[in-house]
Scaffold this motif. Structure first.
Motif, mmCIF file in Angstrom:
data_model
loop_
_atom_site.group_PDB
_atom_site.id
_atom_site.type_symbol
_atom_site.label_atom_id
_atom_site.label_comp_id
_atom_site.label_asym_id
_atom_site.label_seq_id
_atom_site.Cartn_x
_atom_site.Cartn_y
_atom_site.Cartn_z
ATOM 1 N N ALA A 1 0.806 -1.220 0.000
ATOM 2 C CA ALA A 1 0.000 0.000 0.000
ATOM 3 C C ALA A 1 0.837 1.267 0.000
ATOM 4 O O ALA A 1 0.506 2.250 -0.686
ATOM 5 N N ASP A 2 1.920 1.299 0.789
ATOM 6 C CA ASP A 2 2.714 2.528 0.869
ATOM 7 C C ASP A 2 3.749 2.627 -0.251
ATOM 8 O O ASP A 2 4.661 3.443 -0.194
ATOM 9 N N THR B 1 2.283 2.291 -3.589
ATOM 10 C CA THR B 1 1.423 2.440 -4.752
ATOM 11 C C THR B 1 1.606 3.817 -5.387
ATOM 12 O O THR B 1 2.283 4.685 -4.847
ATOM 13 N N ALA C 1 1.876 7.308 -3.544
ATOM 14 C CA ALA C 1 2.208 7.126 -2.129
ATOM 15 C C ALA C 1 3.380 8.021 -1.741
ATOM 16 O O ALA C 1 4.249 8.326 -2.564
ATOM 17 N N PRO D 1 0.115 5.426 2.195
ATOM 18 C CA PRO D 1 -0.598 5.157 0.950
ATOM 19 C C PRO D 1 -1.418 6.388 0.554
ATOM 20 O O PRO D 1 -1.768 7.204 1.408
#
Length: 264
Positions: A140-141, A143, A146, A152
């Protein structure tokens, strides 16, 4: 009542200006420019400082050796030449509004972090991730959009591979006292394709891979750095505007007296 305001109203807390002060300077007039389309880059505001206009890399150097940037320039964009290394601006700046457009390769290769990867490093230290995350999950962090390794984005606003994407970034650099102690972290607000994905987000420190880094004192300005991660990512229409507060004061002015006055 004066021509354009008043001279008998209360003073605003801890300032030299009255409410509706007739002597308060007018904001400068600028041409706001035009938005970009998929077919062509837009026109920057008239007070923008142009970092890349689609013609050459004269305002950029190689991070490896400080020599000329060795990425490809054609058809109004620059393109990463894998293996040539990161490039960065000769110009250095701090608090700013930054506009940058990019496109991941239209031909999809790889997955996760191995697909259309690059990065926008503010002041050469703080990365906003560039990655093709259109139907391409990853951590997520890491993407698209980010704050790499820290936050994220609020949403995934990616366009399809090969299409032009836009980052509009409001950057407030960290502040250090005369002894090198951090007195304010960096803050970032990011719009990805016109959608807010970070809002006044405080950074923990410089960004990096699989680790955390503490703040280290550094100058209040730094270059914009673009990453060669091995993918032929394209960039165009890159410009910035130094942030100014009211009456032309730098955005980094000390707001503490005003905040304290408001708190009573």
């Amino acid at each position: 009542m004066a021509k354009y305001g008043y001279d008998d109203t209360p003073f605003l807390p801890n300032t030299k200006w009255r409410v509706h002060d007739s002597n308060r300077p007018q904001p400068p007039v600028i041409w706001p420019g035009w938005f970009s389309t998929q077919e062509a880059p837009g026109e920057p505001p008239s007070d923008a400082i142009i970092l890349f206009d689609g013609k050459d890399l004269s305002k950029w150097v190689s991070v490896k050796d400080g020599g000329p940037a060795r990425w490809k320039v054609e058809n109004g964009y620059m393109e990463v030449v894998p293996g040539t290394g990161d490039i960065q601006t000769v110009e250095e700046f701090g608090d700013c509004q930054l506009h940058i457009e990019w496109a991941a390769p239209a031909e999809v290769r790889g997955e996760g972090q191995g697909r259309g990867n690059s990065g926008v490093f503010l002041m050469g230290r703080y990365e906003i991730q560039v990655l093709d995350c259109y139907e391409n999950p990853t951590y997520a962090d890491g993407t698209t959009a980010a704050v790499y390794g820290q936050y994220p984005p609020l949403v995934n606003a990616c366009r399809k591979p090969g299409e032009w994407q836009v980052y509009d970034i409001i950057w407030l650099a960290p502040r250090f006292d005369e002894n090198g102690n951090l007195i304010r972290p960096a803050y970032v607000t990011v719009f990805h394709n016109g959608v807010v994905v970070h809002y006044h987000t405080p950074l923990f420190g410089p960004t990096t891979h699989r680790a955390t880094l503490p703040y280290q004192p550094h100058p209040p300005v730094g270059p914009l750095r673009l990453q060669d991660h091995g993918d032929p990512v394209r960039y165009r229409n890159i410009w910035y505007r130094p942030l100014r507060g009211y009456d032309g004061e730098p955005e980094w002015r000390d707001w503490t007296p005003i905040v304290m006055a408001l708190r009573g």
